[in-house]
Scaffold this active site. Sequence first.
Site, short mmCIF file in Angstrom:
data_model
loop_
_atom_site.label_atom_id
_atom_site.label_comp_id
_atom_site.label_asym_id
_atom_site.label_seq_id
_atom_site.Cartn_x
_atom_site.Cartn_y
_atom_site.Cartn_z
N ASN A 1 -10.33 8.77 15.84
CA ASN A 1 -11.03 8.97 14.46
C ASN A 1 -12.45 8.95 13.96
O ASN A 1 -12.20 9.55 13.30
CB ASN A 1 -10.24 7.62 13.10
CG ASN A 1 -9.26 7.44 13.55
OD1 ASN A 1 -8.15 6.70 13.31
ND2 ASN A 1 -8.11 8.62 12.50
N ASN B 1 -6.17 2.68 10.32
CA ASN B 1 -7.10 3.36 10.24
C ASN B 1 -8.09 2.28 10.88
O ASN B 1 -8.62 1.55 10.00
CB ASN B 1 -7.58 4.50 10.75
CG ASN B 1 -6.76 6.36 10.37
OD1 ASN B 1 -6.28 6.03 10.99
ND2 ASN B 1 -7.21 6.55 9.33
N LYS C 1 -6.80 5.70 19.35
CA LYS C 1 -6.96 5.86 17.99
C LYS C 1 -8.44 5.68 17.68
O LYS C 1 -8.67 6.67 16.77
CB LYS C 1 -6.23 4.97 17.22
CG LYS C 1 -6.04 5.91 16.02
CD LYS C 1 -5.24 6.66 15.19
CE LYS C 1 -5.23 6.99 14.97
NZ LYS C 1 -4.95 6.44 13.42
N ASN D 1 -12.27 12.07 11.64
CA ASN D 1 -13.09 11.99 10.18
C ASN D 1 -13.90 12.26 9.19
O ASN D 1 -13.78 13.43 9.00
CB ASN D 1 -12.33 10.10 10.16
CG ASN D 1 -10.26 9.56 9.98
OD1 ASN D 1 -10.18 11.42 11.31
ND2 ASN D 1 -10.11 9.40 9.52
N GLY E 1 0.85 -0.85 0.14
CA GLY E 1 0.00 0.01 -0.08
C GLY E 1 0.57 1.07 0.20
O GLY E 1 1.85 1.61 0.78
#
Length: 296
Positions: free
Chosen positions: A179, A94, A175, A183, A7
């Site tokens: 997010n 994520n 985390k 986000n 990736g």
Amino acid sequence: MHFTIVGTGAIGSLWGLKLRQAGHQVHLLTRHQEVTLERGFEKAQPVYFAANQPDLLKDSDCIVICVKAFHVEAAIHRILPNLHPDMPVVLMHNGMGTTDTALRLVSNNPLLFATTSHGSLMLSSTEIKHTGIGETRVGGINALGKRCDFLADVLDHALSPCCWDEHIQQALWHKLAINCMINPLSAIDQIPNGDLLLPRYQEQLLLLSKEIAQVMNTEGIATSGDDVLHKTLDVAQATASNYSSMNRDIFHQRRSEIDFITGYLIKRAALHGIATPKNTALYKAIKNLESSYDNT
Ligand code: PAF
């Protein structure tokens, strides 16, 4: 060491460049056919990486999977034929909800998860900008992975700070909380992370953080709404000029990781019978945006 990074988005490219600068050999694996890939930091000389070469994959000492959560399964299938049992496989993405699949597919290898709050932005298909210094935490998912604490030192040398975390599941939840807060909102309003510090977002962030903390507490994670809120505001400050990954996905009309971020939170909340109306509203708003894409 010989690394293969699967990736080459913003985070995969950041780690590729940093590991290479630290003196490691880095091979990149992408969905495309190229055998060489160019990547560089803004205004710096580009670096050329070997790409998509099965022999280099086979010779790797460590594989770092930096694809989006919904591509993890396909990425693992792709590396499986060249995987030696002693090769550590590190997931770095994520969201949550991929480890069961990963454990099933790579049960004989050390499996680890790394979570990072660095801000990184693709400025073009070859150029990235390191938009915010964050921290990386890495820890083992299975028993073999838990023995690979040396990897934290290797990663820390390349892109500090990185620390070993015996309780990586907790770090993933912390985390995930950030997010869930940053986000969807930054994607819906198409704002940089730093705008979330503005007074007009504080009430909504407070309500979101309370729901998130309640789910985390029920999952056995010690936190509070205030803690979630303050950690989020710290990250928003540290990555103020960054457009979050979901902001970019919505902007470019790509599938976002909402199912593995807010979607995962909502699923866990439902299991515990916890209502999450504020987070559910954001989830639905992102789903609506995704379904409005003109893909003709
Ligand atoms: O998804 C992202 O963009 C990042 O995880 C973070 C930390 C929110 C920074 O933008």
